[in-house]
Enzyme design. Structure first.
Site, PDB file in Angstrom:
ATOM      1  N   ASP A 149       0.978  -1.272  -0.149  1.00  0.00           N
ATOM      2  CA  ASP A 149      -0.028  -0.033  -0.051  1.00  0.00           C
ATOM      3  C   ASP A 149       0.717   1.302   0.045  1.00  0.00           C
ATOM      4  OD1 ASP A 149      -2.261   1.461   0.002  1.00  0.00           O
ATOM      5  OD2 ASP A 149      -2.793   1.118   2.130  1.00  0.00           O
ATOM      6  N   HIS A 166       3.037   3.256  -8.855  1.00  0.00           N
ATOM      7  CA  HIS A 166       2.627   1.893  -9.265  1.00  0.00           C
ATOM      8  C   HIS A 166       4.055   1.298 -10.036  1.00  0.00           C
ATOM      9  CE1 HIS A 166      -1.273   1.932  -7.782  1.00  0.00           C
ATOM     10  NE2 HIS A 166      -1.869   2.628  -9.031  1.00  0.00           N
ATOM     11  N   LEU A 206      10.046 -21.566  -3.955  1.00  0.00           N
ATOM     12  CA  LEU A 206       8.947 -20.553  -3.326  1.00  0.00           C
ATOM     13  C   LEU A 206       7.935 -20.323  -4.212  1.00  0.00           C
ATOM     14  CD1 LEU A 206       8.588 -17.754  -1.712  1.00  0.00           C
ATOM     15  CD2 LEU A 206       9.905 -16.632  -3.136  1.00  0.00           C
TER      16      LEU A 206
HETATM   17  C1  FPP Z   1      -1.569   0.090  -3.534  1.00  0.00           C
HETATM   18  O1  FPP Z   1      -1.108   1.368  -3.608  1.00  0.00           O
HETATM   19  C2  FPP Z   1      -0.991  -0.585  -4.629  1.00  0.00           C
HETATM   20  C3  FPP Z   1      -1.696  -1.333  -5.412  1.00  0.00           C
HETATM   21  C4  FPP Z   1      -3.231  -1.136  -5.731  1.00  0.00           C
HETATM   22  C5  FPP Z   1      -1.218  -2.234  -6.744  1.00  0.00           C
HETATM   23  C6  FPP Z   1       0.156  -2.749  -6.413  1.00  0.00           C
HETATM   24  C7  FPP Z   1       0.735  -3.156  -7.726  1.00  0.00           C
HETATM   25  C8  FPP Z   1       1.961  -3.072  -8.032  1.00  0.00           C
HETATM   26  C9  FPP Z   1       3.252  -3.024  -7.073  1.00  0.00           C
HETATM   27  C10 FPP Z   1       2.275  -3.330  -9.545  1.00  0.00           C
HETATM   28  C11 FPP Z   1       2.919  -4.582  -9.853  1.00  0.00           C
HETATM   29  C12 FPP Z   1       2.863  -5.910  -9.008  1.00  0.00           C
HETATM   30  C13 FPP Z   1       3.271  -7.058  -9.307  1.00  0.00           C
HETATM   31  C14 FPP Z   1       2.871  -8.048  -8.477  1.00  0.00           C
HETATM   32  C15 FPP Z   1       4.262  -7.151 -10.564  1.00  0.00           C
HETATM   33  P1  FPP Z   1      -2.295   2.735  -3.699  1.00  0.00           P
HETATM   34  O2  FPP Z   1      -2.689   2.798  -4.987  1.00  0.00           O
HETATM   35  O3  FPP Z   1      -3.695   2.144  -3.046  1.00  0.00           O
HETATM   36  O4  FPP Z   1      -1.561   3.704  -3.158  1.00  0.00           O
HETATM   37  P2  FPP Z   1      -2.349   4.803  -2.165  1.00  0.00           P
HETATM   38  O5  FPP Z   1      -3.148   4.185  -0.864  1.00  0.00           O
HETATM   39  O6  FPP Z   1      -1.321   5.749  -1.423  1.00  0.00           O
HETATM   40  O7  FPP Z   1      -3.304   5.653  -2.858  1.00  0.00           O
END
Ligand code: FPP
Length: 249
Positions: A21, A38, A132
């Site tokens: 997050d 992201h 893993l």
């Molecule tokens: C949360 O941050 C993150 C996500 C919803 C997406 C996580 C995805 C990745 C890191 C991309 C790639 C993944 C893989 C497995 C290759 P948020 O957008 O909720 O952040 P905020 O709470 O600060 O708005």
């Protein structure tokens, strides 16, 4: 000192789950669009997989996209899907070389077929690996998973493959998307939020929870090792007393 050397490899959690997050806030702090967060989050994913492998963790589950995330702006959803697909395709050989098996859990019917097709190739390529198991939760929601399990169990009852008396925790567990995985021992959430957000509710019944203020794109190997060290310093009692735990050591 290298934090990895401080970890007792006989006492690592069998299954670590991570709520990644803070990508959006990380980008905002830098005056950039959310998708920049992201993109940088992918680096933290690589660090985490590496660190988990180094520590001898057998199962790592990452919350990449929730059922609720479909409600985000269309462009952000599209970027996330593309990012996921391109990163996993790009890392496929590296995952394979490191004996890592990829699997995906969630309501996969809602994933665009092009994304699913690409992911399936990597899943196929890595299916015999056993160091893993890397599970990506995609379009995942824990309540949806439990409802799905109840439906599948009910079908078996109607078809007389199962009786009501036979239903126990094991049976329910075996109908979850995570049926091949052990219970979660440690759940990590970044960005300072202290919520579970519908992630692996059944599987975390006895998990230790680790919350850190670090925003996901900044999450490093050392942050992961620190979570493991904190886990190793906690006493897991499963409802027993400290004395009972000490006697059984
Ligand atoms: C949360 O941050 C993150 C996500 C919803 C997406 C996580 C995805 C990745 C890191 C991309 C790639 C993944 C893989 C497995 C290759 P948020 O957008 O909720 O952040 P905020 O709470 O600060 O708005």
């Amino acid at each position: 000192m290298d934090l990895l050397t401080q970890i007792n490899t006989d006492k690592v959690p069998s299954h670590v789950a991570v709520i990644m997050d803070g990508n959006g806030r990380w980008a905002k702090q830098k005056g950039k669009p959310r998708v920049f967060g992201h993109k940088n989050g992918v680096k933290a994913v690589r660090q985490t997989i590496d660190a988990a492998g180094n520590a001898g963790i057998k199962a790592l589950t990452l919350f990449a996209f929730s059922t609720e995330n479909w409600n985000r702006p269309k462009a952000e959803v599209k970027t996330l899907m593309t990012l996921l697909l391109t990163s996993l395709k790009r890392e496929a050989n590296e995952l394979d070389k490191n004996n890592i098996k990829l699997q995906v859990i969630g309501n996969l019917e809602s994933i665009p077929s092009s994304v699913l097709k690409g992911l399936n190739k990597v899943i196929e390529q890595t299916k015999s690996n056993d160091a893993l198991t890397l599970t990506i939760a995609l379009s995942y929601g824990s309540r949806e998973e439990i409802v799905n399990a109840v439906k599948n169990i009910s079908k078996k009852i109607v078809n007389k493959e199962l009786s009501i008396e036979e239903i126990d925790e094991n049976i329910l567990n075996n109908h979850l998307y995570t049926f091949t995985l052990p219970d979660v021992d440690l759940m990590i959430r970044t960005s300072g939020e202290k919520r579970i957000s519908n992630f692996l509710l059944w599987q975390i019944a006895y998990a230790e929870l680790h919350f850190t203020d670090v925003l996901w794109p900044d999450f490093s190997k050392d942050n992961f090792y620190n979570a493991l060290l904190e886990y190793q310093n906690r006493e897991r009692r499963y409802g027993k007393t400290s004395d009972q735990i000490e006697k059984n050591k």
